[in-house]
Design a protein around this motif. Structure first.
Motif, PDB file in Angstrom:
ATOM      1  N   VAL A 145      -4.775 -12.747   6.201  1.00 26.47           N
ATOM      2  CA  VAL A 145      -5.512 -11.725   5.472  1.00 26.47           C
ATOM      3  C   VAL A 145      -4.952 -10.352   5.855  1.00 26.47           C
ATOM      4  O   VAL A 145      -4.719 -10.099   7.034  1.00 26.47           O
ATOM      5  CB  VAL A 145      -7.018 -11.758   5.830  1.00 26.47           C
ATOM      6  CG1 VAL A 145      -7.820 -11.027   4.790  1.00 26.47           C
ATOM      7  CG2 VAL A 145      -7.522 -13.166   5.978  1.00 26.47           C
ATOM      8  N   ASP A 146      -4.761  -9.484   4.881  1.00 29.47           N
ATOM      9  CA  ASP A 146      -4.280  -8.127   5.167  1.00 29.47           C
ATOM     10  C   ASP A 146      -5.355  -7.302   5.855  1.00 29.47           C
ATOM     11  O   ASP A 146      -6.539  -7.625   5.800  1.00 29.47           O
ATOM     12  CB  ASP A 146      -3.907  -7.420   3.860  1.00 29.47           C
ATOM     13  CG  ASP A 146      -2.574  -7.899   3.320  1.00 29.47           C
ATOM     14  OD1 ASP A 146      -1.862  -8.607   4.048  1.00 29.47           O
ATOM     15  OD2 ASP A 146      -2.260  -7.548   2.178  1.00 29.47           O
ATOM     16  N   CYS A 147      -4.907  -6.195   6.432  1.00 27.17           N
ATOM     17  CA  CYS A 147      -5.852  -5.357   7.179  1.00 27.17           C
ATOM     18  C   CYS A 147      -6.858  -4.673   6.266  1.00 27.17           C
ATOM     19  O   CYS A 147      -7.923  -4.262   6.704  1.00 27.17           O
ATOM     20  CB  CYS A 147      -5.105  -4.306   7.960  1.00 27.17           C
ATOM     21  SG  CYS A 147      -4.350  -3.066   6.915  1.00 27.17           S
ATOM     22  N   ASP A 148      -6.515  -4.531   4.982  1.00 25.18           N
ATOM     23  CA  ASP A 148      -7.442  -3.807   4.108  1.00 25.18           C
ATOM     24  C   ASP A 148      -8.348  -4.770   3.349  1.00 25.18           C
ATOM     25  O   ASP A 148      -8.808  -4.482   2.256  1.00 25.18           O
ATOM     26  CB  ASP A 148      -6.669  -2.896   3.141  1.00 25.18           C
ATOM     27  CG  ASP A 148      -5.562  -3.639   2.399  1.00 25.18           C
ATOM     28  OD1 ASP A 148      -5.398  -4.856   2.629  1.00 25.18           O
ATOM     29  OD2 ASP A 148      -4.856  -3.009   1.599  1.00 25.18           O
ATOM     30  N   MET A 149      -8.616  -5.930   3.960  1.00 18.61           N
ATOM     31  CA  MET A 149      -9.433  -6.923   3.264  1.00 18.61           C
ATOM     32  C   MET A 149     -10.631  -7.321   4.110  1.00 18.61           C
ATOM     33  O   MET A 149     -10.609  -7.182   5.325  1.00 18.61           O
ATOM     34  CB  MET A 149      -8.613  -8.192   3.016  1.00 18.61           C
ATOM     35  CG  MET A 149      -7.254  -7.951   2.494  1.00 18.61           C
ATOM     36  SD  MET A 149      -6.856  -8.542   0.886  1.00 18.61           S
ATOM     37  CE  MET A 149      -8.039  -9.682   0.374  1.00 18.61           C
ATOM     38  N   GLY A 180     -10.341  -6.710  -1.243  1.00 20.13           N
ATOM     39  CA  GLY A 180      -9.403  -5.780  -0.642  1.00 20.13           C
ATOM     40  C   GLY A 180      -9.579  -4.389  -1.225  1.00 20.13           C
ATOM     41  O   GLY A 180     -10.528  -4.127  -1.962  1.00 20.13           O
ATOM     42  N   ILE A 181      -8.650  -3.513  -0.879  1.00 22.35           N
ATOM     43  CA  ILE A 181      -8.728  -2.137  -1.357  1.00 22.35           C
ATOM     44  C   ILE A 181      -7.555  -1.863  -2.291  1.00 22.35           C
ATOM     45  O   ILE A 181      -6.400  -2.057  -1.920  1.00 22.35           O
ATOM     46  CB  ILE A 181      -8.666  -1.146  -0.183  1.00 22.35           C
ATOM     47  CG1 ILE A 181      -9.770  -1.464   0.827  1.00 22.35           C
ATOM     48  CG2 ILE A 181      -8.804   0.287  -0.674  1.00 22.35           C
ATOM     49  CD1 ILE A 181      -9.658  -0.644   2.097  1.00 22.35           C
ATOM     50  N   ALA A 182      -7.871  -1.400  -3.499  1.00 19.97           N
ATOM     51  CA  ALA A 182      -6.816  -1.053  -4.447  1.00 19.97           C
ATOM     52  C   ALA A 182      -6.453   0.419  -4.258  1.00 19.97           C
ATOM     53  O   ALA A 182      -7.261   1.204  -3.756  1.00 19.97           O
ATOM     54  CB  ALA A 182      -7.321  -1.290  -5.866  1.00 19.97           C
ATOM     55  N   ALA A 223      -1.490   3.674   1.415  1.00 18.88           N
ATOM     56  CA  ALA A 223      -2.457   4.455   2.191  1.00 18.88           C
ATOM     57  C   ALA A 223      -3.823   3.781   2.150  1.00 18.88           C
ATOM     58  O   ALA A 223      -4.214   3.195   1.147  1.00 18.88           O
ATOM     59  CB  ALA A 223      -2.550   5.859   1.635  1.00 18.88           C
ATOM     60  N   LYS A 224      -4.539   3.836   3.268  1.00 18.50           N
ATOM     61  CA  LYS A 224      -5.817   3.140   3.341  1.00 18.50           C
ATOM     62  C   LYS A 224      -7.004   4.106   3.331  1.00 18.50           C
ATOM     63  O   LYS A 224      -8.138   3.692   3.190  1.00 18.50           O
ATOM     64  CB  LYS A 224      -5.904   2.296   4.611  1.00 18.50           C
ATOM     65  CG  LYS A 224      -4.738   1.336   4.798  1.00 18.50           C
ATOM     66  CD  LYS A 224      -4.784   0.169   3.830  1.00 18.50           C
ATOM     67  CE  LYS A 224      -3.685  -0.817   4.101  1.00 18.50           C
ATOM     68  NZ  LYS A 224      -2.640  -0.813   3.112  1.00 18.50           N
ATOM     69  N   VAL A 225      -6.757   5.368   3.555  1.00 16.00           N
ATOM     70  CA  VAL A 225      -7.865   6.337   3.539  1.00 16.00           C
ATOM     71  C   VAL A 225      -7.461   7.506   2.653  1.00 16.00           C
ATOM     72  O   VAL A 225      -6.289   7.824   2.510  1.00 16.00           O
ATOM     73  CB  VAL A 225      -8.167   6.889   4.942  1.00 16.00           C
ATOM     74  CG1 VAL A 225      -9.058   5.954   5.707  1.00 16.00           C
ATOM     75  CG2 VAL A 225      -6.918   7.194   5.722  1.00 16.00           C
TER      76      VAL A 225
HETATM   77 MN   LIG Z   1      -3.116  -3.670   0.536  1.00 17.48          MN
END
Ligand SMILES: [Mn+2]
Ligand SMILES: O=c1ccn([C@@H]2O[C@H](COP(=O)(O)OP(=O)(O)O[C@H]3O[C@H](CO)[C@@H](O)[C@H](O)[C@H]3O)[C@@H](O)[C@H]2O)c(=O)[nH]1
Length: 635
Positions: free
Chosen positions: A207-211, A374-376, A525-527
């Motif tokens: 699993v990816d970190c943004d999930m 996850g994050i789009a 980017a996550k944030v």
């Molecule tokens: Mn991702």
């Protein structure tokens, strides 16, 4: 850790390519919190079991239903908030205060770390599954929990996510063998931070970190496929769809992959199995590590290894972290025939394809309750960069020896080869799209017809293709749960991707082939900043000043079409073209559609005042460029 699965059979591994003691601290805190959280989840059968997701979505609903639950939920939320505060305080400080550091010997590992890109392997077994004292508040054993930050050295390629995954697979494998004998662990779990991974001896979930996990039964669901008595043995991986929980109603960046998830992948599933898409996927460890499928292959999931391991946690940490060192893979098949393949920006897809070419099948499974979220991307720039990486990776596959038609020939069926090539051919799609966005408008401006007259029988095939293709896609899109506006947004994004991401992907792939550059992995980017998020919520397209190359192309093409439409219509109105409207109809249509779809670009160029607009300098540059192209063409 809270999956609905026996905890002694799970291990969780977290890989931190950021090499940060703050992440280690957060994981330590989470391991403490889990002692309350896991019993709470199991007692009330909580979903989703990611505390952040649970508290943000369901707390209000459950509070009024059940008083015991609402009381306990409030108490646990307090604990969660306290943990969150502590982690955020440390993050704001930028370092771990000394009094905290003294509480865990693991922090001493960072004493010698000077840079995220230059440090030794750090491996900490936070919860040792063999330890009978490692129990939750109800006295139930906890899953093993391991933190890993693999060695990084400036002069050594670390191979991005694929490198991280392979280090994890090795360590997981090693520790699994050690632990299995002691505790009868059947299914260790592992996890990466910048990407996260869960696995267990034979089966590895990554699993990816943004999930986050949204369905605590997903492990059991996946195991049902692997353990199927007839077909289970030939399955290499079970892929769940990518869902996003941060999408807005009309999905302004076209991130929702519903047509892929509901139409294309189930189709591929019928021809040998869908692609491996990097996250939310359960792998059979053996097939991931290079094993070929042989008819009659059988694996006993309940196999046990005899003998007890007495090594202390420290000894195990010391031995296993060598597996995450830069030099470990030298002269081995890791990154080639073993584990995830190196050198391709879509390491996931190329790995899945190789697995299928070794004779394995895969499964694409969409449970009613989504398994992962996850994050789009939330800005245009993030989205374009992500798609550039994907398009480049896929195009590289097509041009490499892993091309589905070459490597797949005779190994996977033709339908699947063709299925892969839809994505592999994304990048070169930029060429026809650019032609359509440049030539018809310019010739309209000049008054030269490129397409048949509206009265000619040759007009019919054009009309048919335009109407049929769009109506079909619109129907498919709406059938998959999209909105009309979402479809229009999707078409815009379709055009932007083709004129920028895909174009750059083609250029970079060519450079790559000529050996002039090598491709990296630009992390999404996550944030994002407050005002950026607000505009995202309001579905206002975010341009800003990053990515000026891509944005200049977008703006120039938008202006070029606008100038040509105005100029062309003027010419027709002044009767300067022979039976103007009739001959120019298709060009007016192509150019007019481009203008209509580009409305947000004109707004961002000339009318918006917020920070997400296109900068004035870029507006000026693209204005001059578009004008110049028109002038030169008319000359
Ligand atoms: Mn991702
Ligand atoms: O050096 C690196 C770079 C990335 N990652 C991890 O890789 C994952 C995916 O990265 P992200 O920035 O989220 O990219 P996305 O475009 O969202 O990733 C999609 O596309 C990738 C292939 O390009 C797949 O690997 C992913 O699973 C898929 O979600 C994340 O967990 C990262 O932390 C690492 O561990 N190390």
């Amino acid at each position: 850790m809270a999956y609905n699965y026996p905890p002694e059979k799970l291990s969780v591994y977290l890989s931190d390519d950021g090499g940060s003691d703050l992440t280690f601290y957060a994981l330590l805190k989470a391991s403490v919190f889990s002692k309350q959280w896991i019993p709470f989840c199991k007692k009330f059968n909580i979903e989703p079991r990611s505390p952040a997701a649970y508290f943000s979505t369901t707390e209000s609903k459950c509070a009024s239903l059940d008083t015991v639950l609402s009381q306990e939920s409030a108490a646990i939320k307090k604990l969660y908030k306290a943990m969150e505060d502590q982690i955020e305080t440390a993050t704001k400080l930028g370092y771990i205060p000394e009094d905290i550091q003294t509480k865990h010997t693991g922090f001493s590992e960072w004493a010698s770390v000077t840079s995220q890109r230059d440090h030794q392997s750090i491996l900490q077994i936070i919860i040792d599954g063999r330890d009978s004292n490692a129990v939750d508040a109800d006295g139930c054993v906890l899953p093993t929990l391991v933190y890993l930050s693999r060695e990084k050295r400036p002069n050594r390629p670390h191979n991005f996510k694929a490198g991280a995954m392979n280090a994890l697979v090795r360590i997981l494998d090693f520790l699994y063998l050690q632990f299995q004998s002691a505790t009868n662990n059947e299914l260790p779990v592992m996890q990466l931070r910048v990407s996260s991974k869960i696995s267990n001896g034979q089966i590895i979930l990554n699993v990816d970190c943004d999930m986050h996990s949204n369905n605590s039964d997903a492990v059991k669901d996946a195991l049902c496929f692997f353990m199927d008595e007839q077909k289970g043995n030939e399955i290499a991986y079970v892929q769940f769809p990518q869902n996003f929980n941060n999408l807005t109603k009309n999905d302004i960046y076209g991130s929702k992959m519903d047509v892929i998830t509901k139409v294309e992948f189930p189709g591929l599933d019928g021809h040998g199995g869908a692609l491996y898409i990097g996250t939310g996927c359960f792998h059979r460890r053996e097939s991931l590590c290079g094993k070929k499928y042989e008819t009659g292959y059988k694996f006993d999931m309940k196999r046990r290894i005899e003998g007890k391991v007495k090594e202390s946690v420290n000894e195990l940490e010391e031995t296993s972290k060598i597996l995450a060192n830069c030099t470990y893979e030298e002269g081995t098949q890791w990154g080639k025939e073993m584990g995830l393949k190196y050198g391709c920006p879509v390491e996931d897809v190329i790995t899945g394809l190789s697995i299928q070419c070794r004779g394995w099948k895969s499964i694409f499974y969409c449970p009613e309750r989504a398994a992962f979220f996850g994050i789009a991307p939330t800005t245009l720039a993030q989205m374009l960069v992500q798609h550039k990486r994907w398009a480049e990776g896929h195009f590289q596959i097509l041009l490499s020896k892993c091309c589905p038609f070459i490597m797949g020939h005779g190994r996977i069926n033709l339908e699947l080869q063709m299925g892969y090539s839809i994505y592999d051919l994304w990048a070169p799609n930029c060429l026809p799209t650019l032609c359509y966005l440049i030539l018809p408008p310019l010739y309209l401006l000049k008054g030269i017809a490129l397409f048949p007259k509206i009265t000619s029988p040759w007009f019919i095939p054009y009309a048919f293709v335009i109407v049929a293709a769009n109506a079909y896609y619109l129907a498919e899109f709406m059938w998959c749960g999209g909105t009309l506006k979402g479809w229009w947004n999707d078409r815009r994004v379709w055009m932007f991707k083709r004129t920028t991401s895909y174009l750059f992907a083609v250029i970079d792939t060519v450079f790559n082939l000529l050996g002039l550059s090598s491709s990296g992995f630009d992390v999404t980017a996550k944030v994002s900043e407050q005002d950026v998020s607000e505009r995202y919520e309001k579905e206002i397209m975010e341009f800003g000043s990053s990515l000026s190359g891509m944005f200049t192309i977008i703006a120039t093409l938008a202006l070029l079409n606008l100038f040509c439409l105005v100029g062309g219509l003027k010419r027709i109105a002044l009767n300067l073209v022979n039976s103007g409207f009739e001959t120019m109809f298709l060009q007016v249509l192509v150019c007019g559609t481009a203008v209509a779809i580009n409305l947000p670009v004109y707004q961002a160029l000339f009318f918006r005042k917020d920070k997400g607009r296109l900068p004035v300098s870029l507006a000026f540059k693209s204005f001059i460029l578009a004008l110049l192209v028109c002038k030169i063409f008319l000359y």
